[in-house]
Write an enzyme that holds these catalytic residues in place. Structure first.
Site, mmCIF file in Angstrom:
data_model
loop_
_atom_site.group_PDB
_atom_site.id
_atom_site.type_symbol
_atom_site.label_atom_id
_atom_site.label_comp_id
_atom_site.label_asym_id
_atom_site.label_seq_id
_atom_site.Cartn_x
_atom_site.Cartn_y
_atom_site.Cartn_z
ATOM 1 N N ILE A 141 112.902 -16.387 -74.654
ATOM 2 C CA ILE A 141 113.059 -17.672 -75.322
ATOM 3 C C ILE A 141 113.002 -18.767 -74.266
ATOM 4 O O ILE A 141 113.755 -18.742 -73.288
ATOM 5 C CB ILE A 141 114.384 -17.744 -76.103
ATOM 6 N N ASP A 143 113.889 -22.250 -73.368
ATOM 7 C CA ASP A 143 114.848 -23.286 -73.756
ATOM 8 C C ASP A 143 114.539 -24.533 -72.936
ATOM 9 O O ASP A 143 115.041 -24.702 -71.822
ATOM 10 C CB ASP A 143 116.262 -22.776 -73.495
ATOM 11 N N PHE A 169 115.520 -15.181 -71.100
ATOM 12 C CA PHE A 169 115.768 -16.591 -71.418
ATOM 13 C C PHE A 169 115.366 -17.451 -70.224
ATOM 14 O O PHE A 169 115.893 -17.280 -69.122
ATOM 15 C CB PHE A 169 117.248 -16.817 -71.748
ATOM 16 N N LYS A 170 114.442 -18.361 -70.458
ATOM 17 C CA LYS A 170 114.047 -19.318 -69.426
ATOM 18 C C LYS A 170 114.769 -20.630 -69.730
ATOM 19 O O LYS A 170 114.457 -21.316 -70.703
ATOM 20 C CB LYS A 170 112.534 -19.532 -69.420
ATOM 21 N N ILE A 171 115.735 -20.962 -68.881
ATOM 22 C CA ILE A 171 116.587 -22.117 -69.140
ATOM 23 C C ILE A 171 116.100 -23.303 -68.318
ATOM 24 O O ILE A 171 116.103 -23.263 -67.081
ATOM 25 C CB ILE A 171 118.063 -21.801 -68.808
#
Length: 308
Positions: A141, A143, A169-171
């Site tokens: 995901i 983000d 998760f790529k923040i």
């Protein structure tokens, strides 16, 4: 050669989409860009992301680029394919096609359109569940502020626990390190890959928070590796020193150049013939470009030497 075993960790830069002078796809240049990125130390590569100008490509062109890259990589490194689309059905089909073509993972933003069209958490949850049901490879995901869609750490952790393939998760949001720390605490083992994004501008803080991967611009994985390799080896001071050396270039890419930086550096180094961006994107101002080259040269970035 098979792709490295999961979990995927390390430096996975975003590849540019290479065009010729007229703005048509340049697949020979695309392959050279990929070869450079692998030889410069990328643990894996992401294609068709925002930094790949995915939003200026037709669906047929997306397929062409995906197939060309996956065929050329031929398992040398894992490839993440961005399959973002507003519609669950379309995103699921794109993701299924990516898996069939050999993608190791898909990266997907939450559904959004324009400045105001958003869906509530229930819709986002059902969206990712629908995409997950269509495939058997991991979903990352993305983000990112560009979506204008708040995704709390608690909500991301819930999707990691409850949706089978949601695990990376790529923040990229402000305060990324704090969000990564909270996500890891709430998600536990379901959060397989908490990753840094945004060209590594907050990389050290994110590594300290527990990030295990970094998705950066594609021009200098050799430089990012100097940071992440030292950190992974427990040499935090060496990682800090490397971060200090490379941060001016990272900052210039992030704040001044954006997605045009990678192609400018690759063209300057003779890797690709043209740094064309499709209209309506405008070329870099000559002074901005010159400063980019200067900063890369100060660090002896491989991108300026590989193609010569």
């Amino acid at each position: 050669m098979s792709s490295p075993a999961q979990p995927y960790r390390g430096v996975f830069p975003v590849a540019p989409t290479v065009f010729d002078a007229s703005g048509a796809l340049d697949l020979d240049g695309q392959r050279r860009a990929i070869d450079f990125m692998i030889e410069a130390g990328s643990h894996g590569i992401c294609i068709l992301a925002n930094f790949s100008e995915q939003f200026v490509l037709t669906d047929a062109e997306r397929e062409t680029v995906m197939d060309a890259v996956l065929d050329h990589v031929a398992g040398r490194v894992p490839v993440i394919v961005t399959t973002t689309h507003f519609a669950t059905q379309v995103c699921a089909e794109r993701s299924r096609r990516a898996q069939e073509a050999g993608a190791a993972m898909v990266m997907v933003m939450p559904p959004y359109h324009g400045a105001t069209i958003r869906v509530p958490e229930l819709g986002i949850y059902d969206f990712f569940r629908g995409v997950s049901d269509a495939i058997s490879i991991p979903i990352m995901i993305q983000d990112a502020p560009v979506a204008g869609t708040p995704l709390s750490a608690a909500f991301l952790a819930r999707m990691a626990r409850e949706i089978e393939n949601v695990s990376y998760f790529k923040i990229e949001t402000p305060g990324a390190a704090g969000k990564l720390r909270e996500l890891i605490a709430l998600g536990g083992d379901a959060v397989v890959g908490p990753w840094d994004g945004e060209e590594a501008i907050t990389l050290m803080a994110d590594l300290d928070a527990g990030a295990t991967g970094a998705m950066t611009g594609g021009a200098y994985p050799d430089g990012i590796r100097q940071i992440t390799d030292a950190y992974a080896a427990g040499r935090r001071n060496d990682a800090l020193d490397a971060y200090a050396r490379w941060l001016p270039l990272i900052n210039h890419e992030n704040r001044q150049c954006g997605l045009l930086a990678c192609k400018a550096l690759m063209a300057e180094g003779g890797i690709i013939a043209h740094e064309t961006a499709r209209l309506p994107l405008q070329p870099l101002h000559p002074d901005t470009r010159a400063a980019l080259i200067e900063l890369a040269r100060r660090n002896d970035a491989l991108v300026l030497r590989w193609g010569r």
